[in-house]
Motif scaffolding. Structure first.
Motif, PDB file in Angstrom:
ATOM      1  N   VAL A  38      37.851  34.848  35.417  1.00  0.00           N
ATOM      2  CA  VAL A  38      38.118  34.540  36.813  1.00  0.00           C
ATOM      3  C   VAL A  38      37.827  35.726  37.730  1.00  0.00           C
ATOM      4  CG1 VAL A  38      40.550  35.233  36.756  1.00  0.00           C
ATOM      5  CG2 VAL A  38      39.794  33.459  38.353  1.00  0.00           C
ATOM      6  N   CYS A  39      37.846  36.969  37.179  1.00  0.00           N
ATOM      7  CA  CYS A  39      37.595  38.151  37.991  1.00  0.00           C
ATOM      8  C   CYS A  39      36.131  38.269  38.410  1.00  0.00           C
ATOM      9  CB  CYS A  39      38.011  39.422  37.236  1.00  0.00           C
ATOM     10  SG  CYS A  39      39.801  39.629  37.074  1.00  0.00           S
ATOM     11  N   ALA A  40      35.239  37.524  37.770  1.00  0.00           N
ATOM     12  CA  ALA A  40      33.828  37.580  38.116  1.00  0.00           C
ATOM     13  C   ALA A  40      33.397  36.423  39.006  1.00  0.00           C
ATOM     14  CB  ALA A  40      32.984  37.591  36.842  1.00  0.00           C
TER      15      ALA A  40
ATOM     16  N   ILE B 277      32.656  40.374  47.984  1.00  0.00           N
ATOM     17  CA  ILE B 277      31.965  41.652  47.807  1.00  0.00           C
ATOM     18  C   ILE B 277      31.473  42.162  49.158  1.00  0.00           C
ATOM     19  CG2 ILE B 277      31.253  41.220  45.429  1.00  0.00           C
ATOM     20  CD1 ILE B 277      28.501  40.450  46.484  1.00  0.00           C
ATOM     21  N   VAL B 278      31.258  43.485  49.218  1.00  0.00           N
ATOM     22  CA  VAL B 278      30.757  44.133  50.433  1.00  0.00           C
ATOM     23  C   VAL B 278      29.590  45.030  50.034  1.00  0.00           C
ATOM     24  CG1 VAL B 278      31.294  45.628  52.393  1.00  0.00           C
ATOM     25  CG2 VAL B 278      33.065  44.134  51.448  1.00  0.00           C
ATOM     26  N   LEU B 279      28.455  44.875  50.720  1.00  0.00           N
ATOM     27  CA  LEU B 279      27.297  45.748  50.530  1.00  0.00           C
ATOM     28  C   LEU B 279      27.409  46.893  51.526  1.00  0.00           C
ATOM     29  CD1 LEU B 279      24.545  46.144  49.081  1.00  0.00           C
ATOM     30  CD2 LEU B 279      23.498  44.898  50.982  1.00  0.00           C
TER      31      LEU B 279
ATOM     32  N   ALA C 132      33.351  45.180  44.945  1.00  0.00           N
ATOM     33  CA  ALA C 132      34.115  43.933  44.830  1.00  0.00           C
ATOM     34  C   ALA C 132      35.565  44.221  45.206  1.00  0.00           C
ATOM     35  CB  ALA C 132      34.025  43.388  43.407  1.00  0.00           C
ATOM     36  N   LYS C 133      36.090  43.469  46.158  1.00  0.00           N
ATOM     37  CA  LYS C 133      37.448  43.696  46.640  1.00  0.00           C
ATOM     38  C   LYS C 133      38.476  43.260  45.593  1.00  0.00           C
ATOM     39  CE  LYS C 133      36.183  42.913  51.490  1.00  0.00           C
ATOM     40  NZ  LYS C 133      36.468  42.109  52.697  1.00  0.00           N
ATOM     41  N   PRO C 134      39.703  43.822  45.640  1.00  0.00           N
ATOM     42  CA  PRO C 134      40.758  43.367  44.729  1.00  0.00           C
ATOM     43  C   PRO C 134      41.042  41.882  44.955  1.00  0.00           C
ATOM     44  CG  PRO C 134      41.381  45.403  45.843  1.00  0.00           C
ATOM     45  CD  PRO C 134      40.156  44.908  46.524  1.00  0.00           C
ATOM     46  N   ALA C 135      41.345  41.193  43.866  1.00  0.00           N
ATOM     47  CA  ALA C 135      41.658  39.760  43.953  1.00  0.00           C
ATOM     48  C   ALA C 135      42.673  39.432  42.865  1.00  0.00           C
ATOM     49  CB  ALA C 135      40.406  38.910  43.791  1.00  0.00           C
ATOM     50  N   GLY C 136      43.914  39.147  43.270  1.00  0.00           N
ATOM     51  CA  GLY C 136      44.949  38.842  42.291  1.00  0.00           C
ATOM     52  C   GLY C 136      45.158  40.018  41.350  1.00  0.00           C
ATOM     53  N   GLU C 137      45.017  39.774  40.043  1.00  0.00           N
ATOM     54  CA  GLU C 137      45.175  40.831  39.049  1.00  0.00           C
ATOM     55  C   GLU C 137      43.880  41.620  38.838  1.00  0.00           C
ATOM     56  OE1 GLU C 137      46.602  39.143  35.474  1.00  0.00           O
ATOM     57  OE2 GLU C 137      48.601  38.666  36.259  1.00  0.00           O
ATOM     58  N   CYS C 138      42.828  41.231  39.530  1.00  0.00           N
ATOM     59  CA  CYS C 138      41.520  41.878  39.342  1.00  0.00           C
ATOM     60  C   CYS C 138      41.409  43.080  40.282  1.00  0.00           C
ATOM     61  CB  CYS C 138      40.395  40.890  39.643  1.00  0.00           C
ATOM     62  SG  CYS C 138      40.575  39.291  38.804  1.00  0.00           S
ATOM     63  N   PRO C 139      41.345  44.296  39.746  1.00  0.00           N
ATOM     64  CA  PRO C 139      41.285  45.480  40.602  1.00  0.00           C
ATOM     65  C   PRO C 139      39.915  45.648  41.250  1.00  0.00           C
ATOM     66  CG  PRO C 139      41.173  46.127  38.305  1.00  0.00           C
ATOM     67  CD  PRO C 139      41.437  44.655  38.307  1.00  0.00           C
ATOM     68  N   ARG C 140      39.880  46.475  42.273  1.00  0.00           N
ATOM     69  CA  ARG C 140      38.639  46.811  42.977  1.00  0.00           C
ATOM     70  C   ARG C 140      37.653  47.449  41.997  1.00  0.00           C
ATOM     71  NH1 ARG C 140      37.032  51.487  46.195  1.00  0.00           N
ATOM     72  NH2 ARG C 140      35.860  50.874  48.061  1.00  0.00           N
TER      73      ARG C 140
END
Length: 606
Positions: free
Chosen positions: A537-539, A544-546, A585-593
């Motif tokens: 799910v983290c992918a 994302i930011v360029l 890639a921004k943090p999302a839930g348990e997925c770190p930056r």
């Protein structure tokens, strides 16, 4: 003739024309020659332009382009070409002036200033009368408006080529070099100090083809044509071993540190994956040195705070590695010292304390000490994935009834070109780590650093709180210096056990650019890549930011988007200039930056 800043009468050429004509006849057909170099007679020679910058069929290139990268770039600098000449046996009251000739143009450059008792300089802007192509510079030593010595140098004017401006050493100033102790003892061999090296702060124009900066030094006497020796070559860019932090200049062991009389540098456009080729040399700079001196490490201090708190990761319940702590070593003149050996002792909160010693560290290469009394054990890998896959080694000093003291040292070549040393640690339990960083350069008689913290070695101490704030702290104990015994054995391996942390989320973000390299000027660039993760799910659909930055600058967001279900992403932008890019890639839930590597996209303007 056009005059630039000359506030005297015109008698220089009316009264001295015969002398100039006589000297010019001697000079014909001998580029780069200094005349009147007879013992006891006044003499003059060019430091810049000079032979160190000689390239291919264009010879010596002259550009007045402004620098765009280098140490401290680019405060107090601007466009201009540095003209410099030194003199020998100059009588009191004499001065130096320059001129440039090209076809029918003959321009005097009289806004010269002395940088020391034997050297004169000018920052020259190429005037409209001078076109790109061959030209000739002259340097005149003048007394009472009459030339008494002259030097000639043929060049090629090329305004759009890369230019170099030396910020350190300053013209006519001091140049420090440091000869560190040997990095280790080799059994059966006598150790010797490492050859002395200083850092040339060469600012440079970052053209689309620039690949390297090369440094030189000379021990020639003022007033003579300088004989240059190559002392260092580094790729352009801002990495710790690249020219953006200065070029490390190693002085030949046969030359005394105080014998350096001049330093020079030149940019080069040769292919990065091929050996250095002087045919691609661009515009350079040379400066006189009035005081070549041996650096003595005098102070070590934090560039970071030296006191930090680390809390457990909310997703994994494990402590992350500490943020990087940076110390800087400076000498008796407050100039940073490159190449010094630095060690760290750390204790607490438990025996499981680890230093980051991965082989891919982007700051400073570290290792387990190879002398003194300690054992060796696995360190920690803070960067690569899967976690701790390449941990390296650290030293350990056993302490019964208390947490063992952990020990690392810098690997050759020691402190960076900025005089810095960077380290990180990691703990598994709550508590406080106390540590001391010192310059391990006291000689025990073997000419190699001894890996012990002894009296007289400069040091600084700090704290890390794991799950709590850290207060107080004391310097780690110093050890008595013992006479050297050659052939000290390698440290023995010490098996250790460490509590297993909850598995970390493994993420990797890539970036590529598809660009027509044959085109010129602004063009459309397609950026793309892949976000891979051990947690699916983290992918997926990850914001994302360029981002983009000028080389060595600060990243600025340029475009936002999201990954696809597969983790792949793509963005298209029009790019006008050479820049560095990365995607985050921004943090999302348990997925770190997570950040991608930095990608340089070159855009040719020609």
């Amino acid at each position: 003739m056009r005059r630039e800043g000359f506030d005297h009468t015109g008698s220089l050429f009316r009264r001295g024309i015969a002398a100039v004509a006589t000297l010019a006849l001697i000079a014909v057909g001998v580029p780069g020659t200094s005349f009147a170099q007879v013992a006891g007679e006044p003499s003059i020679a060019f430091l810049n332009p000079s032979s160190f910058a000689t390239g291919g069929e264009r010879g010596i290139v002259v550009s007045d382009a402004a620098p765009e990268e280098g140490p401290g770039c680019c405060e107090g600098t601007g466009p201009g070409y540095h003209l410099s000449a030194w003199v020998g046996n100059a009588p009191p009251g004499s001065r130096v002036f320059f001129s440039v000739t090209q076809n029918s143009a003959d321009i005097e450059i009289t806004d010269t200033q002395p940088s020391d008792e034997s050297t004169w300089d000018s920052n020259w802007r190429i005037p409209a009368e001078i076109v790109d192509g061959p030209a000739t510079f002259y340097a005149y030593l003048v007394l009472d408006d009459v030339p008494i010595a002259v030097a000639e140098q043929r060049v090629t004017i090329l305004r759009l080529q890369e230019n170099t401006q030396i910020k350190y050493p300053q013209a006519g100033g001091s140049f420090g070099t440091y000869a560190p102790l040997a990095d280790a003892l080799v059994e059966g061999e006598a150790a010797t100090r490492t050859p002395p090296a200083g850092v040339v702060d060469a600012l440079y124009t970052l053209g689309p083809d620039a690949t390297r900066v090369r440094a030189f030094y000379s021990t020639s006497a003022p007033g003579t044509v300088p004989q240059w020796k190559v002392c260092g070559t580094e790729l352009v860019g801002t990495g710790t071993t690249r020219a953006g932090n200065g070029v490390r200049c190693t002085v030949d062991p046969a030359d005394a540190q105080d014998a350096v009389t001049a330093v020079a540098a030149v940019t080069n456009d040769g292919p990065e994956d091929a050996p250095y080729d002087s045919r691609f040399n661009q515009s350079g700079d040379g400066v006189a040195v009035s005081d070549g001196y041996a650096q003595q490490p005098t102070r070590i201090g934090f560039l970071t705070g030296g006191n930090q708190r680390r809390d457990r990761n909310a997703n994994t319940s494990a402590f992350p590695c500490s943020t990087a702590e940076i110390v800087k070593v400076t000498d008796q003149l407050d100039r940073h010292v490159a190449g010094a050996n630095v060690d760290v002792h750390a204790v607490g909160p438990s025996d499981t304390l680890k230093f980051n010693a991965d082989s891919l560290s982007i700051w400073t290469d570290v290792k387990a000490p190879d002398r003194a009394t300690h054992t060796s054990e696995a360190a920690y890998d803070c960067f690569t994935h899967p976690a701790n896959s390449d941990p390296g080694k650290q030293g350990e000093h056993p302490r019964f009834g208390a947490p063992d003291r952990k020990h690392i040292e810098s690997h050759n070549p020691g402190t960076t070109d900025l005089g810095t040393f960077v380290f990180q640690m990691r703990a598994t339990v709550e508590g406080v780590t106390e540590y001391t960083v010192w310059v391990d350069e006291a000689d025990d008689g073997c000419a190699a650093n001894d890996d012990t913290f002894t009296d007289g070695e400069i040091a600084v101490s700090g704290l890390i709180g794991w799950g709590q704030d850290a207060f107080g702290g004391t310097e780690q104990p110093r050890e008595p210096m013992t006479a050297c015994t050659a052939g000290t054995p390698e440290p023995t391996e010490s098996p250790t056990t460490e509590p297993t942390d909850p598995p970390a989320i493994d993420q990797r973000l890539t970036i590529r650019a598809i660009v027509d390299k044959k085109a010129r000027g602004p063009r459309e660039v397609r950026f793309k890549g892949l976000l891979a993760s051990s947690v699916e799910v983290c992918a997926q659909n990850r914001p994302i930011v360029l981002k983009s930055r000028k080389i060595g600058g600060t990243f600025i967001p340029k475009q936002t988007g999201a990954t696809k279900e597969t983790g792949r992403w793509a963005m298209v932008r029009t790019v006008e200039r050479t820049r560095e890019w990365r995607v985050v890639a921004k943090p999302a839930g348990e997925c770190p930056r997570v950040k991608s590597p930095i990608l340089r996209v070159r855009i040719s303007q020609r």
